[in-house]
Design a protein around this motif. Structure first.
Motif, PDB file in Angstrom:
ATOM      1  N   SER B  88       3.217  -3.848   8.386  1.00  0.00           N
ATOM      2  CA  SER B  88       3.595  -4.213   7.025  1.00  0.00           C
ATOM      3  C   SER B  88       2.360  -4.322   6.136  1.00  0.00           C
ATOM      4  N   SER B  89       2.318  -3.493   5.120  1.00  0.00           N
ATOM      5  CA  SER B  89       1.201  -3.560   4.173  1.00  0.00           C
ATOM      6  C   SER B  89       1.520  -4.598   3.107  1.00  0.00           C
ATOM      7  N   TYR B  90       0.520  -5.261   2.647  1.00  0.00           N
ATOM      8  CA  TYR B  90       0.768  -6.271   1.613  1.00  0.00           C
ATOM      9  C   TYR B  90      -0.378  -6.280   0.611  1.00  0.00           C
ATOM     10  N   GLN B  92      -2.342  -9.007  -1.510  1.00  0.00           N
ATOM     11  CA  GLN B  92      -2.509 -10.457  -1.619  1.00  0.00           C
ATOM     12  C   GLN B  92      -3.363 -10.772  -2.831  1.00  0.00           C
ATOM     13  N   TYR B 109       1.928 -12.919  -2.289  1.00  0.00           N
ATOM     14  CA  TYR B 109       1.940 -11.721  -1.446  1.00  0.00           C
ATOM     15  C   TYR B 109       2.946 -10.728  -1.991  1.00  0.00           C
ATOM     16  N   ILE B 111       5.008  -7.655  -0.935  1.00  0.00           N
ATOM     17  CA  ILE B 111       5.357  -7.068   0.365  1.00  0.00           C
ATOM     18  C   ILE B 111       6.591  -6.192   0.222  1.00  0.00           C
ATOM     19  N   ASN B 112       6.809  -5.396   1.263  1.00  0.00           N
ATOM     20  CA  ASN B 112       8.094  -4.750   1.438  1.00  0.00           C
ATOM     21  C   ASN B 112       8.867  -5.652   2.389  1.00  0.00           C
ATOM     22  N   GLU B 116       7.810  -6.607   6.222  1.00  0.00           N
ATOM     23  CA  GLU B 116       7.200  -7.917   6.410  1.00  0.00           C
ATOM     24  C   GLU B 116       8.047  -8.767   7.362  1.00  0.00           C
ATOM     25  N   TYR B 189       6.164 -14.971  -2.177  1.00  0.00           N
ATOM     26  CA  TYR B 189       6.295 -13.534  -1.928  1.00  0.00           C
ATOM     27  C   TYR B 189       6.968 -12.857  -3.109  1.00  0.00           C
ATOM     28  N   LEU B 192       6.222  -5.626  -3.412  1.00  0.00           N
ATOM     29  CA  LEU B 192       4.874  -5.049  -3.346  1.00  0.00           C
ATOM     30  C   LEU B 192       4.522  -4.287  -4.632  1.00  0.00           C
ATOM     31  N   VAL B 205      -3.465  -1.608  -1.237  1.00  0.00           N
ATOM     32  CA  VAL B 205      -3.079  -2.920  -0.693  1.00  0.00           C
ATOM     33  C   VAL B 205      -4.354  -3.657  -0.279  1.00  0.00           C
TER      34      VAL B 205
END
Lengths: 228, 388
Positions: B88-90, B92, B109, B111-112, B116, B189, B192, B205
């Motif tokens: 999972s790419s995030y 931040q 964050y 995220i997808n 995530e 959250y 993304l 990311v």
């Protein structure tokens, strides 16, 4: 009786202590033949028990040699000494020293088990020995359930269980009344005749000593009389 | 084996005293098994909650870089590694959330949610709303429970996010989560892409989280990723090195107490054996006269120590098992969200703990038996026989 020497003692000396040394044995020479029934007598402190412990390989001499069946026991390792005690020697002490937690039969089996005899065979031999000392009907009794004389008989059966060449008795009747004493003496005498084993008894009891074949008198660690 | 016969008789001849020495060993073993089981339980809860709430491997930009570019290619690469379950790419970033007059600093964050969730199981922690609501690009936000309380917000409320160099933006709260950790107070959250827009950093990311099948291989895999991609990959083991080393320290402290407890029970064994040896001097002399070797005499008393110890270990193991089960079944009222959501004392019954406690006890008991056994084997037969 054969003329075969079973014990040859030469210049045996045992000195106790370092500060004021006591010569318990002082150059003892003694030959004992197979099948002899002899008594070692002497006053207290004359060294008779010390001599017995030497023959029994319970102690080591300061100097001199002891040959048992032609083997010098003074130069043996602890393990060889143990094996020798187990196979060639039987001990009867003043106090019976039976193992209190074992019954009569188990006590007689003990030397056999120590030498590695199978329990079933040891039990058979032990039964025969108890029968010989007249206690076949007491095999399940523990020492505290038997009289002094009976315990001493069990101790004799135990001493003879491994068919040793030499049976050593250190005041074997010392704790018994005269009637029980006589019985024990008769028993030892009979076993000596039947098995042709050598019996060496240390005793205070002159009456008993007179009934033996040979009397060795010790005084101050020396043999002063040897009458056969 | 006449040595065993004699050893057994000696033990039976002193039933009351031997019983007490067995109880001492049994209690020591039981106490230590319970303590070890609690230790294991605490450890496994700590590790479980760590590996559940955290990516097993976190990949950060390489040296002197702020972002990971072309992260989709990196995701594919890592996905294909053996043992990787999810990636999972995030994005931040730091932000301040404002609701009316309350402002809280948070780590935001992007995220997808699908990815995530596969890495940190966030959907399970949701108290209200759905984590998946962040799926659609839009100004939605999911916040931690304590953060929500601090701001005084609830579901459907709108908060304003301000970030360095970003236009203030309104987000609607579509979910509240609680993990029982610090994250509940500091984390929020969002989608993304929405956050990439917010920070004006398109197509990059700041990190990639990875979940693996075997958590203990994470360190190895992290090193490999580090090597192969040039990014900075860190495993949960390294991230939590402090906690893990603290656990190890406390384990060695506890070990010290085990030694003391076992030593005390060992004295019980030594005591009874010294008593038996003293009582059996004449018997030992007679056994020697009958041709028992010194080694056999020693064996008799070591066997006694062994038998007493073994009996104690067996009874203690059963007692320890029962006690551990009993303690595990007690429910303790604990406010939810605290202590990782535990409401039981953490007990994990591991066969290894029984083996360790048993072997440990036996070693100490045999050491305790060695002194009396040696003393018995060194006796002078003449003196022993005439000792009545």
């Amino acid at each position: 009786m054969s003329e075969e020497k079973i014990i040859e003692i030469r210049d045996l000396t045992r000195i106790y202590g370092d500060g004021a040394p006591i010569r318990a044995l002082d150059g003892v020479n003694l030959d004992i033949e197979r099948g002899e029934f002899l008594a070692i007598i002497g006053p207290s402190g004359s060294g008779k028990s010390t001599l017995l412990h030497q023959i029994g390989i319970l102690d080591t001499p300061t100097s001199g040699t002891i040959l048992l069946n032609g083997v010098d026991i003074t130069k043996m390792s602890d393990r060889e000494r143990s094996r020798m005690r187990n196979e060639e020697l039987g001990f009867i002490f003043q106090y019976h020293h039976l193992l209190p937690d074992f019954n009569a039969l188990e006590n007689v089996m003990m030397p056999l088990l120590i030498s590695g005899v199978k329990p079933s065979r040891a039990r058979k031999i032990a039964r025969e020995m108890l029968e010989e000392v007249g206690l076949a009907d007491r095999e399940g009794h523990r020492p505290n359930q038997l009289s002094g004389g009976q315990n001493q008989r069990v101790a004799i059966a135990r001493a003879l269980a491994n068919s040793p060449d030499i049976v050593i008795g250190d005041e074997p009747t010392g704790n018994l009344d005269s009637r029980a004493s006589d019985n024990i003496y008769e028993l030892l005498r009979r076993l000596n005749r039947e098995h042709n084993q050598t019996f060496i008894l240390v005793t205070h009891d002159e009456q008993m000593a007179k009934k033996t074949d040979r009397i060795i008198r010790l005084v101050d660690g020396r043999v002063v009389e040897d009458s056969g | 084996m006449f040595e065993l016969d004699i050893a057994m008789k000696h033990i039976r001849s002193r039933q009351r005293q031997t019983l007490f020495s067995i109880i001492a060993v049994a209690l020591a073993v039981a106490i230590i098994i319970v303590s070890m089981s609690m230790m294991s339980g605490y450890m496994s809860i700590l590790i479980d909650s760590t590996v559940e709430n955290q990516a097993h491997i976190t990949i950060m930009p390489g040296k002197d870089e702020d972002y990971i570019h072309l992260y989709r290619g990196l995701e594919d690469h890592i996905h294909n590694l053996e043992g990787v379950l999810a990636v999972s790419s995030y994005f931040q970033g730091e932000a301040a959330l404002q609701y009316r007059h309350d402002v809280e600093g948070v780590v935001l964050y992007g995220i997808n949610p699908y990815d995530e969730n596969r890495v940190v199981n966030r959907e399970d922690d949701m108290l209200a709303g759905e984590f998946a609501s962040l799926e659609r690009p839009g100004s939605r936000i999911v916040v931690g429970l304590r953060l929500a309380r601090n701001l005084g917000v609830g579901m459907g409320d709108t908060v304003t996010a301000r970030g360095p160099g970003a236009e203030p933006t309104d987000f609607t709260i579509t979910g509240i989560f609680a993990t029982g950790t610090q994250a509940d107070e500091t984390t929020a959250y969002a989608n993304l892409e929405r956050l990439q827009d917010f920070y004006g950093a398109r197509d990059v990311v700041t990190g990639v989280g990875v979940r693996v099948s075997d958590v203990y291989t994470a360190e190895e895999l992290a090193k490999r990723i580090d090597r192969e991609t040039g990014y900075d990959a860190t495993s949960w083991i390294r991230q939590n090195a402090e906690i893990l080393s603290m656990l190890e320290t406390s384990e060695s402290m506890v070990f010290f107490f085990y030694v003391i407890i076992f030593t005390i029970s060992g004295f019980g064994i030594a005591n009874i054996l010294i008593m038996i040896v003293m009582e059996k001097v004449g018997e030992i002399g007679m056994l020697m006269a009958m041709g028992t070797s010194r080694r056999s005499i020693m064996l008799i008393f070591l066997l006694e120590a062994g038998i007493l110890g073994m009996t104690g270990v067996i009874i203690g193991s059963v007692l320890g098992y029962i006690a551990a089960m009993a303690i595990a079944s007690i429910t303790i009222p604990v406010p939810p969200g605290m202590y990782f959501g535990m409401d039981h004392l953490p007990i994990v019954i591991e066969p290894g703990n029984f083996v360790t406690a048993g072997v440990f006890a036996m070693v100490i008991n045999l050491i305790a038996g060695a002194y009396p056994a040696r003393r018995a084997s060194r006796m002078d037969p003449v003196e022993a026989i005439h000792h009545v």
